[in-house]
Write a protein that holds these residues in place. Structure first.
Motif, PDB file in Angstrom:
ATOM      1  N   SER A   1       0.827  -1.202   0.000  1.00  0.00           N
ATOM      2  CA  SER A   1       0.000   0.000   0.000  1.00  0.00           C
ATOM      3  C   SER A   1       0.865   1.257   0.000  1.00  0.00           C
ATOM      4  N   GLY A   2       0.387   2.248  -0.709  1.00  0.00           N
ATOM      5  CA  GLY A   2       1.041   3.555  -0.743  1.00  0.00           C
ATOM      6  C   GLY A   2      -0.014   4.616  -0.512  1.00  0.00           C
ATOM      7  N   LEU A   3       0.446   5.815  -0.197  1.00  0.00           N
ATOM      8  CA  LEU A   3      -0.488   6.884   0.138  1.00  0.00           C
ATOM      9  C   LEU A   3      -0.348   8.070  -0.806  1.00  0.00           C
ATOM     10  N   GLU A   4      -1.474   8.738  -1.023  1.00  0.00           N
ATOM     11  CA  GLU A   4      -1.444  10.045  -1.674  1.00  0.00           C
ATOM     12  C   GLU A   4      -2.171  10.972  -0.720  1.00  0.00           C
ATOM     13  N   ILE A   5      -1.424  11.858  -0.095  1.00  0.00           N
ATOM     14  CA  ILE A   5      -2.037  12.696   0.928  1.00  0.00           C
ATOM     15  C   ILE A   5      -2.234  14.108   0.403  1.00  0.00           C
ATOM     16  N   HIS A   6      -3.478  14.553   0.478  1.00  0.00           N
ATOM     17  CA  HIS A   6      -3.800  15.906   0.035  1.00  0.00           C
ATOM     18  C   HIS A   6      -3.961  16.802   1.247  1.00  0.00           C
ATOM     19  N   GLN A   7      -3.324  17.926   1.204  1.00  0.00           N
ATOM     20  CA  GLN A   7      -3.380  18.826   2.345  1.00  0.00           C
ATOM     21  C   GLN A   7      -3.532  20.259   1.844  1.00  0.00           C
ATOM     22  N   GLN A   8      -4.572  20.923   2.315  1.00  0.00           N
ATOM     23  CA  GLN A   8      -4.760  22.330   1.945  1.00  0.00           C
ATOM     24  C   GLN A   8      -3.729  23.195   2.656  1.00  0.00           C
TER      25      GLN A   8
END
Lengths: 630, 462
Positions: free
Chosen positions: A13-20
């Motif tokens: 598993s890998g992550l794509e983290i979105h952060q404003q």
């Protein structure tokens, strides 16, 4: 499942983290960022049309979105949205504040900052962005963060504009509110280095802490959103989109891994039955007339509205629609999801099937249908209904999804459901959906700009935590302090002013929370105020207990001044106060005389709190009441 | 292949670096710098970009620029140059559907994209168009001809004449409608020119373009194309029309008369507006809804008047306060034969210009007055200054739009050099360029913020 089990199924598993990011304005226009409106002034209608891909074919997602023929409605508020977001004005230059924050965060990952940034367009045909693409750019690549005894690799960090918030999606109409659209966002992509669902959540938390430690990102609902990529051995990389909280990651990834595993077993079962992509057989029949007297409500309603009812026969699929995919979820759900999204048949149930044991149409009606369409005992029949066009699309989609079972796991993006399972969202977009934004020139990041940002970097949060641990900071304060904007102030208080580390940590992390309960605004407290209070404490001008009182007063005055302090109590006056309290308490009627000292202490503390060390008060009370007893 | 193509767009330091490591554009490489490694394909560099960076397309599809002076090594794994072409699918022929001719002048109404460079490859043949906008086959049998491939701003009298002659030929051949693909910036100039050069057409002549290029999913191009082809094939309006978005929403198009239309916003989809009057009709994918009845009706004959004579020595002078007479003098000295003034208010310029205007008259130069307010009529009797100017030979052109007056004056001077004849031509409307009256809904620029306007906007899609 144990770690060994996950190793056995080949969980990755890998992550794509979105952060404003916390900026005043949006990324490519000068609208205010972070202004959410419940009210809208106008609506705009758009359709998204696929553009031809490299080979002259429409890619999967594009074709799917085109098949769905959705009317996209944007609700806009004139305060938060301008003509840029609605794709009626070309982009303005990229917001430099946002870019600086993105570069800074990349540096915290030890990533290499790009020398010249190229804005790209990433196609989205679901309508979540009115242009049909998201403007995005790589800011840094590579890098890693420590985790357990290894490194988690960062693939890249990009800066991009946020999309619209979906309000509803019913039938052929999808409604978005555009206030969030265009806000600066970063996306951090990790390598698929996580081996269990728990690891995914833990790494997500670390990454989230790193970005928060800058103090330059937004917090609160929707400010951070995670996409989780999951695959098992022999499976396909599946993206679970928009996971709203880290807590939900383990169950979602578990269910998705289970789904992939089970779909691979389903493929084996199909193989045993001799069903391959080549031998797969199906047929579609119009059964509207046959079911015209059906009592099953959804079909009865469809017929009364003069809609069409189709039966799709899946040859030799008997029992397979009940094949378990996720927790209490079956293969029929994979089909129903597709029908809902692609044929826009959003009212559920949108299919029934002959493998089902729940009550739908009568047994006699099932037999009549099977006989009419020529289904054998080995077949499964799926019935779908809707207006002629949608029912037709639905029938085609049922066949497409059933046939895909022979391949295994279709490439798609999936939504996080409330029950911890995942549901079909859309076909995975092709690799060729990125293309250069011809509206904006490349932007150079000169070495000087990088150096300025680098010189302002703080130490990594894992180093901070190591230091805090050695100082004996309580565990519950350690993490919030490491990501706090006051972490630097803590360092100064401890190293330069010699304040007790635990006291400083509590004052910087716990007291602000308490102030909120006291209806004071801890945001008013700045570095200068804190340092003033710490210095006064060092000089003995305020007691340990007096610190929160001084902070409270500072939120009211907007600054810390010695004259705001209530005068400190010396030992002589303390004795006098205790004596007067004793006579007060003596006048009270106490339930239990044994409580005398407790009540007395409370009474005295109310008079001196914050002006003298509490331990001294206790000592004196004991002494005086002891003397009195004598 | 030339050396230039192998290092396409690269100059200076970046070019030196590429040469040093023998890396060409389209090479699949690993670039190693002081602190990082990048894997991707070297892309050509835009001619206008600096000479400091090498552009790389990463596997993720993103592009980045790598500072050439930080490059320590470039490992090359191969090279693959891409060649793109539009897929063609035969445009289906249906004997009962009308014949429509699409004439291309430039701009892209349909296109496909080179994802690596972002270059837009126009789709134009019927087969290519059918591949991108298959709905067109439900409307007509489409034929296409690429007449020019120029940006809108490069269209001029030569191209106007070319298009007018091409239209004449098509009408003679018996097409049921003509669509002209055109860049939007000067679409209204060409629309005016065609309105004068092509008169009494038996079929619709519909100009169309797009405000968002067709490589974007939200482009207005496909819908504009469908609207214009439908108008050409089915409408009974035998005039030169501009067919572009009504609102910014993907809803309906408007058919504007070629002599009354103007581009009014630099980027909005609904940029074209009929000025001082109402449009001829609305068009959606389902139907054409006329908004007026006084348009020229479709005929079954193949007769048309093509008159392309044009005098190029005409100019527009946009008056501003403190304009000096040398502006007008320089036009006279350079041999201009006609001047259109866009005056302030009802049609005014300052007094210092008078001697120059007198000199223009004495040099037999036709001088016409229009208004820079765009809406409203020139009225030179209201103030003495207006009367003075008319004394000096300046002719008011009622409510003709400045750009239309410019085109018409060139066309009129093409017909005759007799100033009085020119005046007669100028003041006799050919197709609505001067109207006798401005209806009360001919000027409606709603002001945002006013409660009733906001109420309207909230009820109707923009």
């Amino acid at each position: 499942m144990t770690d060994e089990d996950y190793k056995f199924v080949g969980f990755m598993s890998g992550l794509e983290i979105h952060q404003q990011l916390m900026t005043k304005k949006k990324l490519f226009c000068r609208c205010p960022a972070g202004m959410y409106n419940h009210h809208y002034d106008a609506e705009i209608l758009r359709h998204m049309r696929p553009t031809l891909s490299e080979l002259g074919e429409y890619d999967g997602t594009a074709l799917m979105e085109f098949k769905t023929k959705k009317e996209i409605i944007y609700q806009i508020n004139r305060e938060s949205v301008c003509t840029y977001e609605m794709d009626d004005t070309p982009p303005f230059e990229i917001n430099d504040d946002a870019l600086d924050i993105a570069i800074e965060i990349g540096m915290l990952y030890n990533s290499a900052t790009i020398d010249e940034i190229h804005i790209a367009r990433k196609q989205y045909l679901d309508g979540s962005i009115p242009t049909g693409f998201q403007r995005t750019a790589i800011v840094s690549v590579g890098g890693q963060i420590p985790y357990k005894d290894r490194q988690i690799n960062i693939i890249q960090l990009s800066i991009e504009e946020d999309s619209c918030r979906e309000i509803s999606d019913t039938g052929h109409r999808r409604v978005y509110v555009a206030d969030r659209l265009g806000m600066p966002l970063i996306e951090t992509v990790t390598a698929p280095d996580m081996k269990t669902p728990e690891e995914v959540a833990e790494v997500c938390k670390i990454l989230s802490n790193i970005v928060k430690s800058t103090g330059k990102v937004r917090t609160g609902a929707g400010a951070a959103r995670e996409d989780v990529n999951v695959s098992v051995e022999g499976g396909t990389r599946i993206e679970i989109k928009g996971v709203p909280s880290i807590k939900r990651i383990p169950l979602l990834t578990y269910n998705e891994a289970m789904r992939q595993w089970n779909l691979l077993r389903l493929r084996e079962e199909l193989g045993k039955r001799g069903i391959t992509t080549e031998t797969f057989a199906s047929k579609t029949d119009d059964v509207t007339r046959i079911l015209r007297k059906a009592l099953y409500q959804p079909i009865a309603n469809a017929i009364s509205e003069e809609k069409s009812v189709y039966a799709v026969t899946l040859r030799r699929f008997k029992g397979l629609l009940n094949w378990k995919t996720q927790t209490e979820t079956y293969f029929s759900k994979e089909i129903s999801d597709r029908v809902r999204v692609i044929a826009c048949l959003t009212t559920l149930p949108n299919i029934i099937h002959s493998d089902s044991t729940s009550e739908t149409i009568s047994i006699a009606e099932w037999q009549k249908v099977k006989k009419t369409v020529g289904a054998t005992e080995e077949d499964t029949v799926v019935i779908t209904w809707g207006n002629a066009i949608d029912a037709n699309t639905s029938a085609k989609e049922i066949i497409i999804r059933a046939k895909e079972a022979t391949i295994g796991i279709p490439s798609e993006t999936r939504q996080a459901q409330k029950d911890g399972t995942t549901g079909f969202e859309r076909i995975l977009p092709g690799a060729d959906r990125m293309y250069p934004d011809t509206d904006l020139p490349p932007k150079r990041i000169p070495a000087g700009r990088k150096n300025i940002i680098r010189s302002g970097l703080h130490e990594p949060i894992w180093e901070r935590e190591k230091w805090y641990k050695s100082l004996g900071i309580p565990a519950d304060v350690m993490e919030p302090l490491a990501i706090s904007k006051n972490a630097a102030l803590f360092k100064k208080a401890v190293n330069e002013l010699g304040i007790n580390p635990i006291l400083a940590a509590v004052a910087l992390i716990q007291y602000p929370k308490r102030l909120k309960k006291m209806k004071a605004d801890p945001e008013q407290l700045n570095e200068e105020i804190f340092l003033g209070i710490f210095r006064a404490f060092n000089l003995g001008l305020i007691s340990r207990e007096g610190i929160i009182r001084a902070m409270f007063d500072a939120t009211k005055y907007g600054s810390f001044e010695l004259e705001h302090l209530a005068p400190t109590v010396d030992e002589n006056s303390l004795e006098k106060i205790i004596q007067s309290s004793i006579s007060e308490v003596k006048k009270m009627k106490l339930f239990n005389d044994n409580n005398f000292e407790k009540v007395l202490t409370g009474n005295v503390m109310n008079k001196v709190r914050g002006r003298i060390d509490g331990k001294l008060v206790i000592k004196f009370i004991k002494k005086i009441s002891g003397e009195n007893k004598k | 292949m030339t050396n230039n193509d192998l290092y396409k767009g690269y100059k200076g330091g970046a070019l030196e670096t590429l040469k040093k490591f023998e890396a060409l554009v389209w090479c699949d490489v690993e670039i190693i710098t002081g602190d990082a490694m990048f894997k991707g394909i070297i892309l050509p560099r835009s001619e206008t970009s600096d000479h400091l960076h090498i552009v790389l397309k990463l596997i993720s599809g993103y592009n980045i620029g790598v500072a050439a002076d930080t490059v320590k090594n470039i490992k090359i794994f191969g090279r693959k140059e891409a060649h793109y072409k539009i897929p063609e699918k035969a445009f289906p022929y249906d004997p009962v559907k009308p014949r429509v001719k699409l004439i291309g002048t430039g701009g892209t109404i349909a296109s496909r994209l080179d994802y690596r460079t972002g270059a837009v490859i126009p789709a134009f043949t019927p087969g290519e168009l059918y591949g991108s906008v298959p709905e067109l086959a439900d409307i007509c049998n489409l034929e296409t001809e690429k007449l020019y491939g120029v940006f809108s701003e490069n269209m001029g009298p030569e191209q106007w004449m070319g298009v007018a002659n091409a239209i004449g030929k098509e009408i003679e051949k018996g097409v049921q409608g003509i669509v002209i693909g055109h860049g939007t910036d000067t679409m209204h100039h060409t629309a005016a020119a065609l309105s004068f050069m092509v008169q009494d057409s038996p079929v619709p002549i519909v100009m169309v373009g797009s405000q968002r290029s067709s490589d974007r999913p939200s482009s207005d191009a496909a819908l504009n194309l469908m609207h214009s082809v439908k108008t050409a094939a089915e409408s009974d309006i035998a005039e030169v029309l501009v067919c572009m978005f009504g609102p910014t929403s993907d809803d309906y198009g408007l058919l504007h008369r070629g002599t009354r239309v103007r581009k009014m916003h630099s980027s909005y989809r609904s940029t074209f507006r009929t000025i001082g009057d109402i449009p001829v009709a609305m068009v959606s994918r389902e139907k054409i809804t006329p908004l007026r009845t006084d348009y020229k009706k479709r005929r079954t004959d193949n007769n048309v008047k093509i008159n392309t004579a044009f005098e190029e020595m005409v100019s527009i002078v946009y008056y501003y306060p403190n304009m000096k007479p040398d502006i007008v003098d320089s036009l006279i000295d350079n041999g201009y034969k006609g001047i259109v003034i866009a005056g302030t208010g009802l049609g005014h310029v300052n007094k210092p210009l008078y001697p120059a205007l007198k000199r223009a008259r004495d040099n037999n130069i036709a001088v016409y007055m229009t208004v820079q307010t765009l809406w409203g009529y020139v009225q030179m009797y209201v103030y003495d200054t207006g009367r003075d100017m008319m004394e000096l030979g300046v002719v008011p052109t009622a409510n003709m739009l400045p750009e239309v007056a410019y085109v018409k004056l060139g066309w009129a001077l093409g017909q005759t050099s007799d100033i009085e004849e020119v005046k007669k031509i100028m003041l006799t409307p050919i197709n609505g360029e001067i109207t006798e009256r401005e209806p009360s809904n001919g000027y409606l620029i709603y002001q945002g913020g006013i409660p009733e306007v906001e109420a309207f906007i909230s009820k109707h899609r923009k």
